[in-house]
Design a protein around this motif. Structure first.
Motif, PDB file in Angstrom:
ATOM      1  N   PHE A 281       0.832  -1.202   0.000  1.00  0.00           N
ATOM      2  CA  PHE A 281       0.000   0.000   0.000  1.00  0.00           C
ATOM      3  C   PHE A 281       0.866   1.252   0.000  1.00  0.00           C
ATOM      4  O   PHE A 281       0.554   2.240  -0.650  1.00  0.00           O
ATOM      5  CB  PHE A 281      -0.934  -0.011   1.221  1.00  0.00           C
ATOM      6  N   SER A 282       1.974   1.193   0.736  1.00  0.00           N
ATOM      7  CA  SER A 282       2.882   2.338   0.819  1.00  0.00           C
ATOM      8  C   SER A 282       4.213   2.063   0.129  1.00  0.00           C
ATOM      9  O   SER A 282       5.229   2.652   0.473  1.00  0.00           O
ATOM     10  CB  SER A 282       3.127   2.712   2.281  1.00  0.00           C
ATOM     11  N   GLY A 283       4.239   1.128  -0.810  1.00  0.00           N
ATOM     12  CA  GLY A 283       5.465   0.885  -1.567  1.00  0.00           C
ATOM     13  C   GLY A 283       6.157  -0.420  -1.216  1.00  0.00           C
ATOM     14  O   GLY A 283       5.519  -1.432  -0.956  1.00  0.00           O
TER      15      GLY A 283
ATOM     16  N   HIS B  32       9.295  -2.101   5.877  1.00  0.00           N
ATOM     17  CA  HIS B  32       8.069  -1.703   5.180  1.00  0.00           C
ATOM     18  C   HIS B  32       7.698  -0.291   5.612  1.00  0.00           C
ATOM     19  O   HIS B  32       8.258   0.244   6.567  1.00  0.00           O
ATOM     20  CB  HIS B  32       6.911  -2.658   5.494  1.00  0.00           C
ATOM     21  N   LYS B  33       6.751   0.278   4.902  1.00  0.00           N
ATOM     22  CA  LYS B  33       6.230   1.611   5.240  1.00  0.00           C
ATOM     23  C   LYS B  33       4.710   1.572   5.264  1.00  0.00           C
ATOM     24  O   LYS B  33       4.051   2.564   4.979  1.00  0.00           O
ATOM     25  CB  LYS B  33       6.735   2.642   4.235  1.00  0.00           C
ATOM     26  N   GLU B  34       4.156   0.418   5.600  1.00  0.00           N
ATOM     27  CA  GLU B  34       2.703   0.257   5.622  1.00  0.00           C
ATOM     28  C   GLU B  34       2.097   1.047   6.788  1.00  0.00           C
ATOM     29  O   GLU B  34       2.778   1.416   7.736  1.00  0.00           O
ATOM     30  CB  GLU B  34       2.328  -1.218   5.715  1.00  0.00           C
ATOM     31  N   THR B  35       0.807   1.263   6.723  1.00  0.00           N
ATOM     32  CA  THR B  35       0.089   2.059   7.702  1.00  0.00           C
ATOM     33  C   THR B  35       0.158   1.440   9.099  1.00  0.00           C
ATOM     34  O   THR B  35      -0.197   0.271   9.280  1.00  0.00           O
ATOM     35  CB  THR B  35      -1.393   2.180   7.290  1.00  0.00           C
TER      36      THR B  35
ATOM     37  N   GLY C 256      -1.556  -2.162   8.012  1.00  0.00           N
ATOM     38  CA  GLY C 256      -0.609  -2.951   7.233  1.00  0.00           C
ATOM     39  C   GLY C 256       0.573  -3.458   8.026  1.00  0.00           C
ATOM     40  O   GLY C 256       1.165  -4.478   7.687  1.00  0.00           O
ATOM     41  N   ASP C 257       0.914  -2.761   9.099  1.00  0.00           N
ATOM     42  CA  ASP C 257       2.064  -3.226   9.883  1.00  0.00           C
ATOM     43  C   ASP C 257       1.751  -4.492  10.683  1.00  0.00           C
ATOM     44  O   ASP C 257       2.638  -5.081  11.295  1.00  0.00           O
ATOM     45  CB  ASP C 257       2.612  -2.124  10.788  1.00  0.00           C
TER      46      ASP C 257
ATOM     47  N   THR D 219      -6.674  -4.836   5.143  1.00  0.00           N
ATOM     48  CA  THR D 219      -5.379  -4.590   4.492  1.00  0.00           C
ATOM     49  C   THR D 219      -5.129  -5.602   3.370  1.00  0.00           C
ATOM     50  O   THR D 219      -4.072  -6.224   3.295  1.00  0.00           O
ATOM     51  CB  THR D 219      -4.221  -4.647   5.493  1.00  0.00           C
TER      52      THR D 219
ATOM     53  N   SER E 224      -1.855  -4.895   1.325  1.00  0.00           N
ATOM     54  CA  SER E 224      -0.626  -5.317   2.012  1.00  0.00           C
ATOM     55  C   SER E 224      -0.516  -6.836   2.047  1.00  0.00           C
ATOM     56  O   SER E 224       0.570  -7.391   1.861  1.00  0.00           O
ATOM     57  CB  SER E 224      -0.595  -4.769   3.445  1.00  0.00           C
TER      58      SER E 224
END
Length: 183
Positions: free
Chosen positions: A88-90, A112-115, A119-120, A158, A161
């Protein structure tokens, strides 16, 4: 005015270079420690140093790193540092451990850079999402979320993700097989 700007720019550049030189070794050491900790979690017990025997392959516009593990000279598994750009965030980086027959032994999220809070939850310390992959072989366990006809129960809210996580694991498995893993 030009001289003042030149002096400020030179001082800023020198300061940035100095800070970089002081921090590059500790950052590299922390990254190596993170990889070694992940290797210990995703592989069965081993007595070699997988980082010493690592090798890389270019796959899908990125690099996968392979860490062969042995015990008493016999192969006990291989970990693959894999990635996906579909989060979602790359980008999402995972370490996937395989037994010699291709069965998934464990998975750890490296970066990761998930929400946060959504997503985390793919991280092992935030949920049990990863448990459904353990002991499964990708030939009989379809690495896709159930919404897409697969066997993976997505993390609630998610799906993107979760799909990305499955994609990264599939990429690792496909590369493991190409490198001589057994099916």
């Amino acid at each position: 005015m030009v001289i003042t700007l030149l002096v400020v720019t030179l001082l800023s550049s020198a300061s940035l270079g100095l800070v970089y030189n002081f921090t590059k070794d500790p950052i590299a050491a922390a990254q190596a420690a993170k990889v070694n900790a992940a290797l210990g979690k995703v592989l069965p017990e081993f007595d070699n140093n997988p980082s010493r025997n690592m090798f890389t392959r270019e796959v899908d516009g990125g690099t996968l790193t392979f860490y062969p593990a042995t015990k008493g000279g016999e192969a006990v598994g291989m970990a693959v540092h894999t990635f996906t750009m579909s989060g979602f965030s790359g980008r999402i980086d995972l370490m996937v451990g395989f037994l010699p027959d291709g069965t998934i032994n464990g998975i750890e999220v490296l970066e990761h850079k998930e929400t946060p809070g959504l997503g985390d939850k793919m991280q092992t310390d935030k949920s049990d999402f990863h448990v459904q992959f353990q002991g499964k072989h990708p030939d009989t366990f379809k690495l896709a979320v159930s919404k897409d006809g697969g066997d993976v129960d997505a993390i609630v809210a998610t799906t993107i993700s979760s799909r990305a996580y499955c994609e990264a694991v599939q990429r690792a498995f496909d590369a493991f097989i190409r490198e001589g893993g057994k099916q």
